[in-house]
Design a protein around this motif. Structure first.
Motif: not given
Length: 298
Positions: A31-35, A191-203, A210-217
């Motif tokens: 998978n391609v993960y984005g932090i 970048e994350v939307e175009k490249v990644c399959s999964h994302v972890v959002v930090l603040r 934390s989860g799939r990009v397509d599920e988040m949107i």
């Protein structure tokens, strides 16, 4: 799912500052993960810890099956966490030969990796003649020399022009398509939307999602509306469970959907309730809107 990296309750403090706070997530093979997070959210610190260049305060992380030492695991990792550091008056090939010696890799890999990043024709050019985007692509070639199972990139398109950004993103997609797992840190939602399959959002070092990009949107989207009797429209929407959040900004009403609804059905519903719209647009939520909602809630 075969885990490549498992992070459990990872915390890093710099004096009174907590850079990473009880962070947990798992990266699975292929998978391609984005932090994703703004500057100062703990992205680079997290990458530094798992690459053994920053000491953790508490928590744990394990590579692969957990029985591999970090030292041995890192032989299967390719990483770029700082600006490319090559000798300016040596050619691309000469620089990569040095990396091959350090990594114990055969020179035959050099042309293969230069081709992946589109630099084969410039392999005999000095590093000093390269543009910033070319330097970044050479760094990716260098990180690929040992055929890593996972490629780690910290802000890979930072400082590049639009063409350079596009080239790097296309290269990342090509590498991922061949089965290499990728972990990249970015403050760019696009970048994350175009490249990644999964994302972890930090603040501020904390995980918000934390989860799939397509599920988040994969929300049901929203309607943008205007009419001459706005108060009646807003009350009608607020009393209907099909709609969630209702936002009013000047003459524009934004109604977020809790379930799927077609614009013609929606228009008919309003007409039957005596409301005639002067403006109706149906949209999907972008990752940016989801991200803003996440950070608003926290």
């Amino acid at each position: 799912m075969e885990p490549i990296l498992t992070i459990s309750n990872l915390t890093k403090k710099f004096g009174y500052l907590t850079a990473v706070k009880e962070l947990s997530f798992t990266i699975n093979k292929g998978n391609v993960y984005g932090i994703l997070g703004p500057n100062g959210s703990g992205k680079s610190t997290t990458l530094g810890i798992v690459l053994n260049v920053v000491n953790k305060t508490s928590g744990d992380f394990k590579w692969f099956d957990g029985n591999t030492t970090t030292h041995h695991a890192l032989k299967k990792v390719g990483a770029i966490i700082e600006r490319p550091n090559f000798y300016p008056y040596m050619t691309a090939t000469q620089n990569l030969k040095l990396v091959c010696k350090i990594k114990g890799v055969d020179y035959s890999k050099i042309d293969e990796k230069l081709e992946i990043v589109g630099l084969l024709e410039r392999k005999n050019s000095k590093f000093s003649t390269y543009s910033l985007g070319m330097k970044q692509r050479l760094a990716i070639a260098s990180a690929l020399l040992n055929d890593p199972e996972i490629l780690i990139l910290d802000e890979p398109t930072n400082g590049l022009d639009p063409q350079g950004i596009h080239q790097i993103r296309e290269i990342i997609k090509q590498i991922a398509a061949k089965g290499t797992t990728i972990l990249l840190a970015s403050h760019l939602l696009d970048e994350v939307e175009k490249v990644c399959s999964h994302v972890v959002v930090l603040r501020k070092g904390e995980k918000l999602y934390s989860g799939r990009v397509d599920e988040m949107i994969s929300s049901h989207g929203f309607f943008e509306l205007k009419c001459n009797n706005q108060d009646t429209l807003v009350k009608l929407l607020q009393n209907n469970s099909v709609f969630g959040k209702i936002k009013v900004q000047d003459t524009l009403v934004t109604a977020f959907l809790n379930e799927p609804m077609k614009s013609d059905d929606f228009n008919k519903f309003l007409f039957e309730n005596g409301i005639i719209l002067t403006h109706l647009v149906q949209r999907k939520e972008s990752l940016e809107e989801q991200f803003l909602q996440l950070t608003d809630k926290n």
